[in-house]
Motif scaffolding. Structure first.
Motif, short mmCIF file in Angstrom:
data_model
loop_
_atom_site.label_atom_id
_atom_site.label_comp_id
_atom_site.label_asym_id
_atom_site.label_seq_id
_atom_site.Cartn_x
_atom_site.Cartn_y
_atom_site.Cartn_z
N LEU A 154 0.83 -1.20 0.00
CA LEU A 154 0.00 0.00 0.00
C LEU A 154 0.86 1.26 0.00
CD1 LEU A 154 -2.76 1.42 0.26
CD2 LEU A 154 -2.54 1.16 2.75
N LYS A 155 1.88 1.28 0.83
CA LYS A 155 2.74 2.46 0.89
C LYS A 155 3.60 2.61 -0.36
CE LYS A 155 4.35 1.30 4.99
NZ LYS A 155 5.09 1.36 6.27
N ASN A 156 3.93 1.50 -0.99
CA ASN A 156 4.74 1.56 -2.21
C ASN A 156 3.97 2.11 -3.41
OD1 ASN A 156 7.10 0.61 -1.05
ND2 ASN A 156 6.70 -1.54 -1.58
N THR A 157 2.64 2.19 -3.29
CA THR A 157 1.88 2.78 -4.40
C THR A 157 2.25 4.23 -4.62
OG1 THR A 157 0.04 3.35 -2.91
CG2 THR A 157 -0.09 1.23 -4.05
N PRO A 169 -0.26 11.00 -4.00
CA PRO A 169 0.86 11.95 -4.02
C PRO A 169 0.94 12.76 -5.31
CG PRO A 169 1.57 9.85 -3.15
CD PRO A 169 0.19 9.64 -3.71
N ARG A 170 0.57 12.18 -6.42
CA ARG A 170 0.58 12.91 -7.69
C ARG A 170 -0.44 14.05 -7.66
NH1 ARG A 170 3.77 13.44 -12.36
NH2 ARG A 170 2.44 14.17 -14.06
N SER A 185 0.43 23.49 1.10
CA SER A 185 1.05 22.25 0.62
C SER A 185 1.24 21.25 1.75
CB SER A 185 2.39 22.57 -0.04
OG SER A 185 3.02 21.39 -0.49
N MET A 186 1.69 21.76 2.91
CA MET A 186 1.89 20.87 4.05
C MET A 186 0.56 20.32 4.57
SD MET A 186 3.91 19.30 6.02
CE MET A 186 5.45 20.08 5.52
N GLU A 187 -0.48 21.14 4.53
CA GLU A 187 -1.80 20.68 4.99
C GLU A 187 -2.31 19.55 4.09
OE1 GLU A 187 -4.23 24.11 5.00
OE2 GLU A 187 -3.15 25.09 6.64
N ILE A 188 -2.15 19.71 2.78
CA ILE A 188 -2.60 18.66 1.85
C ILE A 188 -1.80 17.39 2.07
CG2 ILE A 188 -2.81 18.05 -0.58
CD1 ILE A 188 -3.13 21.09 -1.13
N LEU A 189 -0.50 17.56 2.29
CA LEU A 189 0.35 16.40 2.54
C LEU A 189 -0.07 15.67 3.80
CD1 LEU A 189 2.82 14.84 1.53
CD2 LEU A 189 4.25 16.33 2.94
N MET A 190 -0.50 16.40 4.81
CA MET A 190 -0.96 15.77 6.04
C MET A 190 -2.25 14.99 5.81
SD MET A 190 1.26 16.30 8.35
CE MET A 190 0.33 15.79 9.78
N ALA A 193 -1.25 11.80 4.17
CA ALA A 193 -0.67 10.90 5.17
C ALA A 193 -1.76 10.29 6.04
CB ALA A 193 0.34 11.65 6.03
N LEU A 194 -2.78 11.09 6.37
CA LEU A 194 -3.88 10.59 7.20
C LEU A 194 -4.63 9.46 6.51
CD1 LEU A 194 -5.53 10.91 9.79
CD2 LEU A 194 -6.95 12.59 8.59
N PHE A 195 -4.79 9.57 5.18
CA PHE A 195 -5.45 8.49 4.43
C PHE A 195 -4.67 7.18 4.58
CE2 PHE A 195 -5.16 5.96 0.55
CZ PHE A 195 -6.46 5.49 0.45
N PHE A 196 -3.34 7.25 4.43
CA PHE A 196 -2.54 6.03 4.52
C PHE A 196 -2.55 5.47 5.94
CE2 PHE A 196 -0.83 7.62 0.52
CZ PHE A 196 -0.71 6.45 -0.21
#
Length: 218
Positions: A154-157, A169-170, A185-190, A193-196
């Protein structure tokens, strides 16, 4: 929250492609990994050699290079054109199959030798010994490490984002570029990360359920 509520279509697409790579890649990995794992313990020397070569070659190759071979190398072979998403599924499935094979081989080695010998003594061929006697017990004994392999899958996707496959991530890059507010940008990244984190927690719950069920079945 504007980055999410204002881009729901992009988020649905990103989550959909991520789950597609995980599900289809996981099916390929489990099927191919089971075959290779059986080859690794086969009494036929050629089968063992081919299984060992496949595992050692692919597992020791970085996943990025495996993606590169499937996405870019495939087109160089003048074969029918396939979408990058399909090629990415094959890449991650073929790569993860090596870990499935080695995990399953460890589980096969935990099955008492006497059971396989008894099955052969009543005339069962190698294929039936594996599918009816050995593999059912092996899968039960490797639930935790096998789930760890699926979590890694899952993380390798996320690697697929570098090959124009619309995983989360794309799309995070696309959405971030459309928001100039500092910190967006950091908020979206969080959120990505929350989804994973949530997906990994669901897999962990599935692991516990399978362990409980199959422990009783024994």
């Amino acid at each position: 929250m504007d980055a999410i509520t204002g881009n729901l279509d992009l988020w649905r697409q990103g989550i959909g492609y991520t789950l597609l790579l995980f599900a289809c890649g996981g099916v390929i990995a489990l099927v191919l990994g089971t075959i290779v794992g059986a080859m690794r313990v086969s009494p036929v020397p050629i089968a063992r050699a081919v299984g060992a070569l496949y595992v050692n070659l692919v597992r020791n190759t970085p996943l990025t290079l495996v993606f590169f071979f499937f996405v870019f190398g495939y087109s160089a072979l003048a074969l029918p054109t396939l979408p990058n998403t399909i090629l990415g599924i094959f890449a991650i499935g073929v790569y993860t199959a090596t870990y499935v094979a080695e995990t399953l081989r460890a589980g096969i080695n935990t099955v008492p030798v006497g059971q396989a010998e008894a099955a052969r003594a009543i005339g069962l061929p190698f294929g039936q010994v594996m599918t009816q006697v050995v593999l059912p017990q092996a899968f039960r004994s490797v639930v935790p490490p096998m789930m760890s392999v699926l979590i890694a899958l899952l993380k390798n996707t996320t690697v697929a984002a570098g090959f124009s496959i619309a995983v989360l991530p794309r799309l995070q890059q696309t959405i971030s570029n459309s928001h100039t507010r500092p910190g967006s940008s950091m908020e979206i990244l969080m959120w990505v990360a929350l989804f994973f984190v949530a997906a990994v927690m669901l897999l962990t719950l599935a692991q516990r359920a399978l362990e409980k069920k199959w422990r009783i079945a024994r």
